[in-house]
Scaffold this motif. Structure first.
Motif, short mmCIF file in Angstrom:
data_model
loop_
_atom_site.label_atom_id
_atom_site.label_comp_id
_atom_site.label_asym_id
_atom_site.label_seq_id
_atom_site.Cartn_x
_atom_site.Cartn_y
_atom_site.Cartn_z
N ASP C 33 0.98 -1.50 0.08
CA ASP C 33 0.11 -0.08 -0.13
C ASP C 33 0.86 1.21 0.03
N ARG C 34 1.67 1.27 0.79
CA ARG C 34 2.72 2.40 1.16
C ARG C 34 3.65 2.67 -0.17
N GLU C 37 1.45 4.18 -2.66
CA GLU C 37 1.04 5.46 -2.39
C GLU C 37 2.15 6.49 -2.79
N SER C 40 2.41 7.22 -6.59
CA SER C 40 1.29 7.86 -6.84
C SER C 40 1.68 9.47 -6.64
N TYR C 41 2.19 9.75 -5.18
CA TYR C 41 2.15 10.91 -4.73
C TYR C 41 3.75 11.66 -4.88
#
Lengths: 288, 295, 234
Positions: C33-34, C37, C40-41
């Motif tokens: 997940d991290r 993330e 993405s960012y």
């Protein structure tokens, strides 16, 4: 498959029936042990065994393949000792005990009416839990006892004793004190002496009833190695309550419960992927 | 640091005075009982030795008790030899039969009803007074005039009957002591049962059987009553088993009531001889037992 | 206190080892997940945490591995228990590799540049792959702890989609390779896709272990080497 010498000897024994088993037999020149004869298989069919009114073996059928080590495992009282004692017809020596059914040594049913029991026991030997050498006999006499007690005479008695002692790996240890008393040996040596005594009679099958229970770990390992060597010449059936031992020494394992045969399969299978739920629970220690 | 201890330290109590007193009293009583039992025994031995050992001499053992009426009354040669001969014959009869019965009870009969019956009767026989055996042989063999009237061999039979239950009992115990594992081992080798018995069980039980036999022989040597009815009394040396024969017990029986002191003394000498004989057999039996236990 | 079953201690220990292994799968999910993330960012700090936290997975691996060795030496497990132990060893490896793939993704974050992502197709596909991978890991854990053979076999089917997406991203990257601005970024995305695809393959490996525990049979399930739709339940 059965060498001619063995066949003729066996047929003489088997058909002498209820009469004299006492005639001395000369040791056949090329005797079974020396000629490299292989053991025969045992086939048990619908065996029932009783102690008085109590049924201890409830219709067991199982095959013990020739020249393999088969281990019989199961919780206390499941009937595994009774089963092997039925195979060499020792069960009926207990007062009030009887067995019904068939046990085939190769092609012959040893429970047929006219069969001479002592001849059966010469072909199916037994080693017991507690080593039991004869206390009044020397090492040599102990090994020769089987031959002498069965009336076998012959010029090569000494040769057969030496051969038997070598087969069990005792020869080096005792060759210079063959006249010493048999009970002077250590526990492990005594048990090997008993095995030598059994094989001196040149059986086809060797039954072992918890042969290592009374021994220390080193002696146990020696005997387990011995089993591996012996299976080339004999068929071996071992009863053991030590599952690790069964896993180490046997080619196939049979699991008994409450007088019945639950599962009989190659050892690896029994200990990695048993088919029966009860076997799984027993070997993983969920009961026992 | 005493303030940390919450309970007083536990100390084991000593023996109370009352227990000490009871202990002392009991010891005293048991000691007394032992003394009471020992005293007659010691006295018997004392008298025997005192009055008997004086009689022992070369002549004592080499002459027969049929000496002159007035002079030396004779030794105990015929009695001693007679005892040995008769007990010897009795042993030859009793041992094989007795061991055979024991073998049957242990090896073949085991728990059968018949075996139980046999065992019961053997037990009864151990309690039968020895005179009964004498009477039995008297009626069956002597009065019936089988092979003459009184004869040494009939006495031997009576003694054998007396020895039989002892032999059976002790042999049975010894045979039961042979571990079943040995029988199993022999059977598993394919031996017929009789071979198992003769080549394994008997040799293993051997020392114990010998001990039991020796003890029964010791018993047989000392019995008087059966002999009185069966071999009568004799004095002359006789080797013939078909005739009356002298034995130590009967000799003693005869002599002790004699008015002649020399004869009475001879009886004491004979009694001492008998006791020593029995003692020898007992010691040999115990030595044999100890030797077999140690091997 | 009720009477305890024989080998109570052993069963307890085995259960604990299994829980620790499955717990490590939870950590993998978090890491994934991290990593996604941070991708993405463009969050370099988050990416750094992912890399650092891989030590936790490695540590868990060593711990459970040691526990299993001890169990084998002292308790001699057999039959079903033995299969579980073998499966745990294998699964641990898969978990460790999945952790490494998450680290690989995280390491690509600072390299892929500070500029906005250039291609929507690739972006969508990556996002879809990430969701798929995450779901597969979660389901693998679930199937293992419940010994659910059906769910295990379904993972093979699910993995098919990840493989397809991987190939799609590759082709798209080739297509837009002419554009210099986008080219470098799309190469990095191909690498990310590969990591995600590998994660998928590892869940299939774990699925095979689950089937082995239950049936005692080990069957290779269709993986990325096949191009056709896999037949269900081999």
């Amino acid at each position: 498959m059965i060498p001619p010498e063995t066949t003729s000897k066996e047929q003489t024994d088997m058909s002498s029936g209820g009469g004299s088993a006492e005639q001395t037999q000369t040791v056949p020149g090329g005797d079974a042990a020396a000629s490299g004869a292989t053991g025969q298989g045992i086939s048990v069919e619908d065996l029932h065994a009783y102690y008085g009114q109590r049924e201890a073996i409830k219709g067991v059928s199982v095959d013990f393949a020739a020249n393999q080590v088969t281990a019989i495992i199961g919780p206390s009282g499941c009937g595994k000792s009774t089963l092997v004692r039925c195979i060499n017809r020792m069960h009926e020596e207990i007062p009030g005990a009887r067995a019904e059914g068939s046990v085939f040594l190769d092609a012959q049913d040893i429970y047929e009416d006219k069969i001479d029991v002592t001849a059966v026991r010469r072909l199916i030997g037994m080693v017991f839990q507690k080593p039991n050498p004869f206390p009044t006999m020397s090492i040599f006499d102990n090994v020769a006892a089987g031959l002498r007690l069965t009336g076998t005479k012959g010029p090569d008695l000494r040769a057969r004793v030496n051969d038997a002692l070598q087969s069990v790996g005792l020869w080096e240890e005792v060759q210079d004190r063959l006249t010493a008393p048999g009970i002077g040996l250590s526990g492990g040596q005594q048990q090997r002496l008993c095995i030598a005594r059994t094989i001196a009679v040149a059986p086809e099958v060797i039954l072992m009833d918890e042969p290592c229970s009374a021994l220390d770990p080193v002696a146990t390992l020696k005997i387990e190695e011995l089993m591996d060597q012996l299976k080339e010449r004999y068929t071996i059936v071992i009863v053991t309550h030590n599952m690790q031992q069964a896993a180490r020494v046997s080619d196939t394992t049979a699991f008994m419960l409450d007088g019945q045969m639950v599962e009989h399969a190659p050892t690896t299978e029994i200990f990695t992927k048993p088919s029966d739920e009860r076997t799984e629970r027993y070997v993983t220690g969920k009961f026992g | 640091m005493s303030y940390l201890r919450l309970d007083p330290p536990r100390v084991l109590p000593g023996i109370s005075p009352r227990r000490r007193y009871t202990d002392w009293v009991m010891r005293g009583l048991l000691g007394l009982a032992t003394l009471i039992a020992l005293i007659p025994l010691v006295l018997i031995l004392y008298f025997l030795v005192k009055r008997g050992v004086g009689q022992w001499s070369g002549k004592f053992f080499t002459t027969d008790p049929n000496g002159n009426f007035l002079g030396y009354p004779g030794g105990i040669r015929s009695a001693l030899l007679g005892t040995l001969e008769i007990v010897g014959l009795a042993t030859v009869i009793a041992l094989p039969v007795g061991i055979g019965v024991a073998l049957y009870l242990v090896e073949y009969g085991k728990s059968s009803r018949f075996a139980g019956l046999v065992r019961y009767f053997i037990d009864v026989m151990t309690g039968v007074p020895s005179i009964m055996f004498g009477l039995f042989i008297y009626i069956v063999l002597v009065l019936a005039h089988i092979g003459g009237t009184f004869a040494a061999w009939k006495g031997a039979v009576a003694i054998a009957l007396l020895m039989l239950p002892i032999v059976v009992r002790s042999a049975e115990v010894v045979l039961l002591l042979v571990p079943d594992s040995l029988r199993e081992a022999a059977l598993a080798l394919g031996a017929p049962r009789w071979r198992v018995v003769f080549r394994v069980v008997l040799p293993t039980a051997g020392p114990g059987l010998v001990t039991g036999s020796l003890l029964s022989i010791a018993r047989g040597m000392g019995e008087t009553a059966p002999l009185l009815f069966t071999i009568a009394t004799a004095t002359g040396l006789s080797a013939s088993l078909g005739q009356p024969m002298n034995t130590l017990p009967t000799q003693i029986f005869q002599d002790i009531t004699s008015p002649r002191n020399a004869v009475v003394d001879r009886a004491w000498g004979a009694a001492l001889t008998l006791v020593v004989l029995v003692l020898i057999f007992n010691i040999v039996a115990r030595l044999a037992a100890r030797r077999s236990r140690m091997s | 206190m009720s009477v305890q079953e024989p080998r109570h201690q052993f069963q307890e220990t085995l259960r604990e080892l299994e829980e620790q292994t499955l717990g490590a799968m939870d950590i993998v999910v978090t890491q994934l997940d991290r990593a996604l993330e941070s991708l993405s960012y463009q969050d370099i700090e988050l990416a750094g945490m992912v890399v650092a936290d891989d030590d936790v997975i490695d540590g868990r691996y060593l711990e459970v591995h040691q526990g299993i060795l001890s169990l084998l030496a002292r308790q001699a497990p057999v039959a079903g228990d033995l299969r579980v132990v073998a499966a745990l060893l294998h699964t641990l490896r898969c978990i460790e590799r999945m952790g490494d793939q998450c680290v690989n993704i995280a390491k690509l974050v600072p390299l892929s540049g500070y500029e906005a992502p250039k291609d929507k197709d690739i972006l969508d596909a990556i996002e879809r792959m990430g969701q798929r991978a995450r779901q597969q890991v979660a389901e693998a854990k679930d199937a293992f702890s419940t010994r659910n053979v059906e769910l295990a076999r379904d993972l093979v089917r699910q993995d098919f989609e990840i493989n397809q997406l991987n190939r799609k991203i590759f082709r798209r990257a080739v297509d837009i390779g002419g554009d210099e601005d986008v080219r470098e970024w799309s190469m990095f995305m191909v690498l990310v896709a590969r990591c995600l695809e590998r994660i998928g393959d590892n869940t299939v490996d774990i699925a095979e272990q689950i089937v082995f525990i239950v049936t005692g049979l080990f069957r290779e399930m269709a993986d990325a080497s096949t191009t056709t739709e896999p037949t269900p339940a081999t």
